[in-house]
Design an enzyme around this catalytic site. Structure first.
Site, PDB file in Angstrom:
ATOM      1  N   GLU A  36      28.059  -9.463  -4.215  1.00 41.61           N
ATOM      2  CA  GLU A  36      26.720  -9.255  -4.755  1.00 41.61           C
ATOM      3  C   GLU A  36      26.083  -7.998  -4.148  1.00 41.61           C
ATOM      4  O   GLU A  36      26.554  -7.482  -3.125  1.00 41.61           O
ATOM      5  CB  GLU A  36      25.840 -10.471  -4.442  1.00 41.61           C
ATOM      6  CG  GLU A  36      26.364 -11.788  -4.991  1.00 41.61           C
ATOM      7  CD  GLU A  36      26.102 -11.961  -6.486  1.00 41.61           C
ATOM      8  OE1 GLU A  36      25.872 -10.964  -7.177  1.00 41.61           O
ATOM      9  OE2 GLU A  36      26.133 -13.114  -6.952  1.00 41.61           O
ATOM     10  N   ASP A  79      24.433  -7.041 -12.515  1.00 45.34           N
ATOM     11  CA  ASP A  79      23.776  -6.413 -11.365  1.00 45.34           C
ATOM     12  C   ASP A  79      24.730  -5.513 -10.590  1.00 45.34           C
ATOM     13  O   ASP A  79      24.405  -5.067  -9.486  1.00 45.34           O
ATOM     14  CB  ASP A  79      23.184  -7.473 -10.436  1.00 45.34           C
ATOM     15  CG  ASP A  79      24.233  -8.446  -9.896  1.00 45.34           C
ATOM     16  OD1 ASP A  79      25.426  -8.293 -10.241  1.00 45.34           O
ATOM     17  OD2 ASP A  79      23.858  -9.366  -9.145  1.00 45.34           O
ATOM     18  N   ASP A  89      38.705 -14.720  -6.647  1.00 42.14           N
ATOM     19  CA  ASP A  89      37.676 -15.531  -6.012  1.00 42.14           C
ATOM     20  C   ASP A  89      37.816 -16.991  -6.403  1.00 42.14           C
ATOM     21  O   ASP A  89      38.624 -17.351  -7.265  1.00 42.14           O
ATOM     22  CB  ASP A  89      36.272 -15.012  -6.393  1.00 42.14           C
ATOM     23  CG  ASP A  89      36.178 -14.546  -7.842  1.00 42.14           C
ATOM     24  OD1 ASP A  89      36.742 -15.224  -8.722  1.00 42.14           O
ATOM     25  OD2 ASP A  89      35.561 -13.500  -8.094  1.00 42.14           O
ATOM     26  N   HIS A 133      27.830  -6.329  -9.517  1.00 42.38           N
ATOM     27  CA  HIS A 133      28.767  -6.961  -8.591  1.00 42.38           C
ATOM     28  C   HIS A 133      30.190  -6.925  -9.146  1.00 42.38           C
ATOM     29  O   HIS A 133      30.400  -6.918 -10.355  1.00 42.38           O
ATOM     30  CB  HIS A 133      28.336  -8.400  -8.249  1.00 42.38           C
ATOM     31  CG  HIS A 133      28.533  -9.407  -9.339  1.00 42.38           C
ATOM     32  ND1 HIS A 133      27.508  -9.889 -10.106  1.00 42.38           N
ATOM     33  CD2 HIS A 133      29.653 -10.048  -9.782  1.00 42.38           C
ATOM     34  CE1 HIS A 133      27.968 -10.784 -10.967  1.00 42.38           C
ATOM     35  NE2 HIS A 133      29.278 -10.893 -10.789  1.00 42.38           N
TER      36      HIS A 133
END
Length: 260
Positions: free
Chosen positions: A143, A136, A67, A138
């Site tokens: 996400e 979380d 990314d 991801h």
């Protein structure tokens, strides 16, 4: 999915580096998938040590990053191209020209995303992809709510992710809102996925990934559908796993001929 619970960071680093070493030794033109963040750092440290002390070479490899932030200028110290150079590639014999990342500064980021997937395919696909996991659930910057079949694309970061990453910037206000990230579908095309997670703060996310339902609520859970996933954990990160004792038992009795 093979869950390997190890007693120390050094053991995680050794096993992770062993996986990368087999790819480097076994292919004429190996393709590595590199992740940034704190999770892979022990593995990178061990790879650097092996390069310096044992002659491990990356000269014949190519690498693709997961990314990149959208809007950071080229050369910004927190762009992921610069981070991976600082953490790994400048310390080994992997040429800058062989390290590829999504172009977060492109005028047309949607087109840049499509071209990045095409470039990975043209290189023959990723042999081993290093991964971390967010608190979380991801993976890369997919996400919660991300399509489980998604391709490389622009994503908007959650506030939690921006707060998690603010430690790398002068302030939270400096953390970009958008990233260009490999999608979950792109990531799953790699032949071997190697995920590293340490610390109690990752325990709930790890449990959701490994033992929860496959759901966009926990994007990492899609890794359950991949045929070759290795998850390296310390005791703290494994502390919410209901089958932790079995995972330890299975690894302790792993056939000697079977690698990770």
């Amino acid at each position: 999915m093979e869950i390997v619970i190890l007693p120390s960071e050094a053991e995680i680093a050794r096993h992770g580096a062993d996986v990368v070493a087999r790819v480097l030794a076994g292919r004429d033109r190996p393709v590595l998938g590199l992740a940034t963040g704190s999770s892979p750092l022990p593995v990178y440290g061990e790879l650097i040590r092996r390069h310096r002390e044992e002659g491990m070479s990356f000269a014949h490899a190519e690498a693709f990053l997961l990314d990149e932030y959208v809007g950071l200028p080229a050369g910004h110290p927190e762009s992921y191209r610069e981070v991976i150079r600082r953490e790994l590639t400048s310390h080994v014999d992997l040429e800058d020209a062989h390290v590829h990342g999504p172009d977060g500064s492109a005028a047309d980021v949607a087109r840049a995303a499509r071209e990045y997937d095409d470039a990975i395919a043209a290189a023959g696909g990723v042999d081993v992809q290093l991964l971390g996991i967010g608190t979380d659930g991801h993976v890369a910057f997919n996400e919660p709510g991300s399509s489980l079949a998604s391709r490389t694309r622009v994503k908007t970061l959650t506030e939690q992710t921006r707060r998690d990453n603010a430690r790398f910037f002068d302030s939270l206000d400096d953390v970009p809102w958008h990233v260009l990230t490999q999608g979950l579908g792109t990531i799953r095309e790699a032949r071997h996925l190697l995920l590293v997670a340490t610390g109690e703060g990752k325990a709930d996310a790890v449990a959701g990934m490994v033992e929860g339902p496959v759901s966009a609520f926990c994007p990492a859970s899609v890794l359950q559908l991949h045929p070759h996933v290795t998850v390296l954990l310390d005791d703290a990160a494994a502390s919410r796993l209901r089958l932790a004792d079995y995972y330890r038992h299975a690894f302790a009795h792993k056939p000697t001929w079977q690698s990770l």
